[in-house]
Design a protein around this motif. Sequence first.
Motif, PDB file in Angstrom:
ATOM      1  N   LEU A 186       0.813  -1.209   0.000  1.00 38.87           N
ATOM      2  CA  LEU A 186       0.000   0.000   0.000  1.00 38.87           C
ATOM      3  C   LEU A 186       0.851   1.265   0.000  1.00 38.87           C
ATOM      4  N   PRO A 189       1.584   3.042  -5.552  1.00 36.31           N
ATOM      5  CA  PRO A 189       0.337   3.047  -6.338  1.00 36.31           C
ATOM      6  C   PRO A 189      -0.004   1.622  -6.764  1.00 36.31           C
ATOM      7  N   ASP A 211      -8.194  -1.103   3.935  1.00 36.63           N
ATOM      8  CA  ASP A 211      -7.596   0.204   3.662  1.00 36.63           C
ATOM      9  C   ASP A 211      -8.192   0.730   2.357  1.00 36.63           C
ATOM     10  N   ARG A 213      -6.989   2.662   0.263  1.00 40.71           N
ATOM     11  CA  ARG A 213      -6.001   2.727  -0.826  1.00 40.71           C
ATOM     12  C   ARG A 213      -6.006   1.469  -1.686  1.00 40.71           C
ATOM     13  N   ARG A 216      -7.817   2.074  -4.973  1.00 39.54           N
ATOM     14  CA  ARG A 216      -7.464   3.260  -5.746  1.00 39.54           C
ATOM     15  C   ARG A 216      -6.371   2.945  -6.755  1.00 39.54           C
TER      16      ARG A 216
END
Length: 301
Positions: A186, A189, A211, A213, A216
């Motif tokens: 994490l 990217p 999470d 992230r 994303r």
Amino acid sequence: MKHPLPLQALRAFVEVGQRGSIKAAAEALHVTSGAVSQQIRLLEERVGTPLFTRERQGLRLTEAGARVHPTLLAAFAQIASASEALEDLAGRQTLTVSTVATFAAAWLVPRLGRFNGRYPQIEVRVEATSALVDLRRDRVDVALRHGLGEYPGLQATRLMAPVLVPVASPALVAGQPPIATPADCLRYPLLHDTDRADWPLWLAAHGAPGDARAARGSAFEDDFLLIRAAEAGQGLALVPQLYAHAEIAAGRLVQVLDLPWPARFAYYLVTRPDAAARPAVQAFMAWIIDEAQADAPSSQT
């Protein structure tokens, strides 16, 4: 005596009527959309009546078109069947295989030479598409598909269940703290496929806390695009091990953690029951099952 209607125009009419689209028919016939449109115009002029109505969603058969389309569709299917029989009599057999481009490039095509060497009398035509295919309508003998094995009315044989591995460009992780746990991913990217589900599932399967992230980052429709993005250093990607094998071996990618995870879907060999009776199809099915079993230790957990 009246001149017969042009066969090419009748074929174009059948394909457009079946698919509801000039573009889709052109792709199936391997010609331009303009050529298909011209054949439809020619046929409508010859019979003196419209065969399609133009709608927002595409083309729909008129009453006159719908009355003759089933008969012509069956006639072209009979022609295709007779052509296959003639080729078999001549000792030359053809086989059309449909699969997605990524699987074709990474797994099927590199092995196809072994099949050609064993069965030189069988000509294989590979069609790479991610679109759904109708095996009978599209005259496909065998489809290799990634899914859950639910193909009503068709014969499906499980080939392999690939595993997903986290990979990255060596340059991206060079000089950074080591990735020792799934949660460490994490920090980078994350690159996704279109449904963005694999990273959250992989992290959860290996005990990483939830999470935001994890969902994303950039998303790519094709696994090869995902691999290229990872090679370019845009982030970490979770990809089928069999697709990234060459890149890892060449040092263009590194597997950042040795935590393979079974993909949700498997690859299946799918065919119509009547097509499975053809000797060429039987030979191909037996060969590809052997190839998949030979790869089983490296493609499954």
